[in-house]
Every structure is written in C-alpha cells, then in structure tokens.
Motif scaffolding. Structure first.
Motif, PDB file in Angstrom:
ATOM      1  N   THR A 384       0.804  -1.226   0.000  1.00  0.00           N
ATOM      2  CA  THR A 384       0.000   0.000   0.000  1.00  0.00           C
ATOM      3  C   THR A 384       0.834   1.271   0.000  1.00  0.00           C
ATOM      4  OG1 THR A 384      -0.105  -0.037   2.408  1.00  0.00           O
ATOM      5  CG2 THR A 384      -1.874  -1.156   1.225  1.00  0.00           C
ATOM      6  N   PHE A 385       2.136   1.153  -0.192  1.00  0.00           N
ATOM      7  CA  PHE A 385       2.993   2.343  -0.203  1.00  0.00           C
ATOM      8  C   PHE A 385       4.181   2.097  -1.117  1.00  0.00           C
ATOM      9  CE2 PHE A 385       4.602  -0.478   3.041  1.00  0.00           C
ATOM     10  CZ  PHE A 385       5.973  -0.414   2.893  1.00  0.00           C
ATOM     11  N   ASN A 400       4.392   8.031   0.414  1.00  0.00           N
ATOM     12  CA  ASN A 400       2.939   7.894   0.333  1.00  0.00           C
ATOM     13  C   ASN A 400       2.481   7.918  -1.118  1.00  0.00           C
ATOM     14  OD1 ASN A 400       2.557   7.778   3.113  1.00  0.00           O
ATOM     15  ND2 ASN A 400       2.590  10.014   3.296  1.00  0.00           N
ATOM     16  N   PRO A 402      -1.111   7.571  -3.021  1.00  0.00           N
ATOM     17  CA  PRO A 402      -2.567   7.432  -2.893  1.00  0.00           C
ATOM     18  C   PRO A 402      -3.167   6.407  -3.848  1.00  0.00           C
ATOM     19  CG  PRO A 402      -1.970   9.541  -3.891  1.00  0.00           C
ATOM     20  CD  PRO A 402      -0.719   8.948  -3.335  1.00  0.00           C
ATOM     21  N   GLU A 405      -3.101   3.154  -2.180  1.00  0.00           N
ATOM     22  CA  GLU A 405      -4.059   3.066  -1.082  1.00  0.00           C
ATOM     23  C   GLU A 405      -5.436   2.673  -1.617  1.00  0.00           C
ATOM     24  OE1 GLU A 405      -3.886   6.885   0.685  1.00  0.00           O
ATOM     25  OE2 GLU A 405      -1.810   6.665   1.381  1.00  0.00           O
ATOM     26  N   ASN A 406      -5.777   3.182  -2.799  1.00  0.00           N
ATOM     27  CA  ASN A 406      -7.072   2.860  -3.392  1.00  0.00           C
ATOM     28  C   ASN A 406      -7.082   1.479  -4.040  1.00  0.00           C
ATOM     29  OD1 ASN A 406      -7.912   5.439  -2.687  1.00  0.00           O
ATOM     30  ND2 ASN A 406      -7.289   6.316  -4.654  1.00  0.00           N
ATOM     31  N   PRO A 408      -4.129  -1.494  -3.985  1.00  0.00           N
ATOM     32  CA  PRO A 408      -2.749  -1.908  -3.670  1.00  0.00           C
ATOM     33  C   PRO A 408      -2.254  -3.083  -4.513  1.00  0.00           C
ATOM     34  CG  PRO A 408      -4.263  -2.769  -2.051  1.00  0.00           C
ATOM     35  CD  PRO A 408      -5.093  -1.928  -2.963  1.00  0.00           C
TER      36      PRO A 408
END
Length: 464
Positions: A384-385, A400, A402, A405-406, A408
C-alpha cells in the motif's frame, strides 16, 4: 566560478568531447595531459554551465546544442526539427496548363516605356495563370488536428498530480526520458506485444507516435547512452526471450541495430553510468539469471561482469552516488527485498539495506540523489505504499502513494523522471492493463527529523 548558461571554454569542450566518445576520467586525463582532479573540475563547470547533473544529461545537452559530435554520425542542426517533415504536395497540372501558351505581340518595334508596360503585363498574366492552375488542380490542404488541452489536477493533499493518459492501456514497456520528452517503447497491449514508440512532450502535454522499434518486445528496460536510447533484450510476441539490442536516436527519429546480447534475456534491468551500458539479471525463459553484462559503444561489444549476488528478474534500480543500485525483483518463486550496489570502478558488489517491503515488477527513478521505487507486487500480500532509498542516511523511507491506497496491486508500469518530476504510467492493476499517467514532485530540500518513541528509538518519517 562557472555560471549557468555560460559559454564552454575550449578546454571544457575538449573534455566534453572525450566524455561523449566514451572516455573515463582517467582516460580523459591521459588524452588531454591533465590530472584527474582537473578533469573533475572541468566536468563540474560543464554541468553548471549546461544546467545538468550527470554525464548522460551533459551528453544529451551537448548533442542538442551542437557542441560535440558522435563518431560515425552526421551532426544535426539543433535548430531543425528532428521529426520527418511531411512530403510536399505535388502540383497537379493538366496537359493544357503544363505548358502555357505564349502570347502574341505585334511585330511592330516597341520603344522605351511601351516595351516596359507590355513586358509587365505579360509577367502579370503568366503569374495569374499559374495561380489559377494551382487553385483549380491542387488538393485542399489537410486541416491541422486540434489537440484538446489537458490540465493536471492534484490527487488529494499530496504531491501527486494527474498527467495526460497514455493513448492506450499498456504495461511492461521500456520507459526513459530524454530532455523534456518521455518515451514509451514497446510493451504489452490488449492485443499483444507492440513495437510502437510514443513520446510525451511534458511541456505541451501531447503524445506523438515516433518511428516504430524494428523488433516488438515487452518486459524490457531502456537506458540513455551518448544521446541514444538502448533497449536490450525483452520478450517477443511469441513469448520467447530475445538477445536483440536496438538503439533509437531521438535527434534523427531512427533506430539502428546494436551488437546482440551473449544470451536471450527478458525482464532484466538496463542501467548506465554515462560511459557504459549495463544489463543485470532477468530470465532466459527457463531459469532466473544472476548474470551481469557491460556494453562498450566504442567496440560495439558486450562482455560479462561479476554476477549478481543472487538471481532475480523483474528487478529495479538506478545510479546513486556513483554506484549502480539493484533492488527487489523475483527469484522465480517469491518477491525479494534485497538491495545491492555495484561499484563500476572496481567491478565489485556490496550489500545495502533491505527495502521496507519485498517488491517485484516495481518501477524506479533517481532524483536528487535518491532512488524512488514505485509500486510492485509481493505475492498475495498487499503493498500500500512506495518507498525511496537515501544513500546518505542508508535508509529506506515510506513514500505515500494514494493510488496504491485505493488499489494496492500496481506493477509493470513505466517510470522515469523529467527534471524534478517522476512520471508513472500504465502498468497493471489486479491484472488489468492501465492507461493512467501520474507524476510526483519530491520535496527538493527537506530535513528528516526522527520521531522519538517512548522507548527512545527513532523512526523515519514518510515523505508526503
């Protein structure tokens, strides 16, 4: 002290020409009868005056400005567009208009002003006839297509922005930047492996199709050496790896063959130190490789180097602090988090800190002397990063992202940096090809302050 935009001295141009010819600092010193320290001083001044930060960028800028030449290649006028000009529209004339009738004039002798007037009328008549024939028989001009303007938008409260999407969903392509242009070469499309070459003008936000690569490949990477883009190996349309190497000249919009690899390789990592081209790891279609090769443009030949400390494919990396960093990848079974540095001067490998997460199929770019690693897969575990490697602190830190995050599950994308931006294009999400395009702008000057926990231990702070 050198200033940006200042004219290069004769000695600096001589040093730059030697660099373009492939000479190392030591070889430049011998050739010009100066010390290696003096060579470094000249290079530092050259970088400042040209506004670049590496031998590769200096070479590209010098070629674009016509400061140097590449042996065996004709010099290109930097003021002339490198793209082929459209063919001129041929004038279509009928048999009657091909030869204009000669007007008859009285045989009476014309004097002075009368002759001038008659001559002028004849010239005007001929001009009118030619103009009418062109208007009557020439095809109508093709209207210039209008490109819809594109406006980048921020993604949340981050340093990520949207960019003009690819012209089609694409993954496993070779991605590289030359100057302010971003190139996407080959790759996997919805209908199979392609040989298309697309160029993104990052100023006008416009995609343009360039000369197609002679050999269509996917699972290949690219590197810039002396102003040309080299694409070694890759996976052919039938799924087999290849040892074919081809080089593209952005200045001439043309491809040429290069000496073949010692063996077929797909999924390898192409890097350059500004003087030589390197290819690490990959697969030959049967086993994952630990091979390392170096290409010498002056002799158009490949030779082996000490192998990687471990076999890996779908790996990533870049040049940081004068060393080639090779990270992540897959051993054929699982994703890896290992990091290794290759010292080109001693041809030796050394370990560097492991990544925060194992990653295979990630994209990488080097900016401000840091290696940024975007996306990648870790088997069935979610990533996720993204992360970046700081060689000064010898640490990996969270970046980070994004988009991860939406969703992965993002890999096999194209990643390259243009000036202070890192572009991330296409790739696969949950197995589906993508055409999205984003760019990230790191903080240029920043200080990382460890956050002290209750036990007194410090932790790295993520970059926004």
């Amino acid at each position: 002290m050198a200033e940006p935009g200042e004219t290069l001295s004769e000695r600096e141009r001589a040093v730059l020409q030697s660099v373009v010819n492939g000479a190392s600092n030591k070889e430049v010193a011998v050739e010009l009868a100066i010390s290696q320290n003096t060579v470094k001083v000249h290079l530092r001044n050259i970088y400042t005056k040209l506004g670049v930060s590496s031998r590769t960028e200096a070479t590209t800028a010098a070629l674009q400005q016509g400061l140097v030449t590449i042996p065996g290649m004709e010099a290109t006028d930097p003021t002339v567009s490198p793209l082929p000009e459209p063919e001129p529209i041929a004038e279509t004339l009928t048999e009657e208009t091909a030869v204009l009738p000669t007007p008859t004039v009285s045989t009476r002798r014309l004097t002075g002003s009368t002759a001038v007037v008659v001559g002028g009328l004849l010239v005007a008549l001929l001009a009118i006839l030619v103009l009418l024939s062109r208007l009557a028989f020439s095809p109508a001009p093709t209207p210039t297509p209008t490109v819809e303007p594109f406006l980048s938008e921020p993604i949340g409260q981050t340093r990520w922005m949207t960019a003009r999407p690819l012209t089609m969903p694409l993954a496993d392509m070779a991605s590289v930047a030359v100057g302010l242009d971003l190139y996407q070469i080959g790759g996997e499309t919805a209908v199979g492996v392609t040989n298309r070459v697309l160029r993104l003008n990052t100023i006008q936000h416009v995609w343009q199709e360039m000369a197609a690569k002679p050999t269509a490949v996917a699972d290949a990477t690219a590197a810039v050496l002396f102003g040309e883009i080299y694409v070694p190996g890759g996976r052919l349309a039938d799924g087999s790896p290849t040892n074919i190497v081809e080089a593209y000249s952005p200045a001439n919009n043309a491809w040429r063959p290069v000496a073949s690899l010692p063996r077929p390789v797909t999924g390898g990592l192409a890097l350059t130190d500004g003087s030589f081209l390197y290819l690490f790891g990959g697969s030959d279609g049967r086993v994952v490789l630990d091979t390392a090769y170096i290409y010498d443009q002056s002799s158009d030949s490949w030779r082996p180097l000490p192998p990687l400390p471990e076999a890996k494919t779908a790996l990533a990396g870049g040049q940081v602090t004068g060393k080639l960093v090779v990270v992540g990848g897959s051993d054929g079974t699982s994703a890896l988090d290992t990091c290794h540095l290759f010292d080109t001067s001693s041809a030796r490998w050394q370990a560097c800190p492991a990544m925060l997460s194992p990653r295979a199929g990630a994209g990488a770019a080097v900016l401000f002397n840091k290696l940024y690693l975007i996306g990648g897969l870790n088997g069935n575990e979610l990533v996720t990063f993204s992360e970046f490697y700081d060689p000064t602190m010898e640490t990996w830190q969270v970046l980070n992202t994004p988009m991860l995050e939406n969703n992965p599950s993002w890999a096999d994308m194209g990643v390259a940096n243009v000036e202070t931006r890192i572009y991330v294009l296409g790739g696969r999400r949950a197995g589906e090809l993508q055409s999205d395009n984003y760019f990230y702008t790191p903080v240029i000057y920043q200080t990382f302050i460890p956050a002290t926990t209750s036990d007194g231990e410090g932790r790295n702070q993520p970059e926004p």
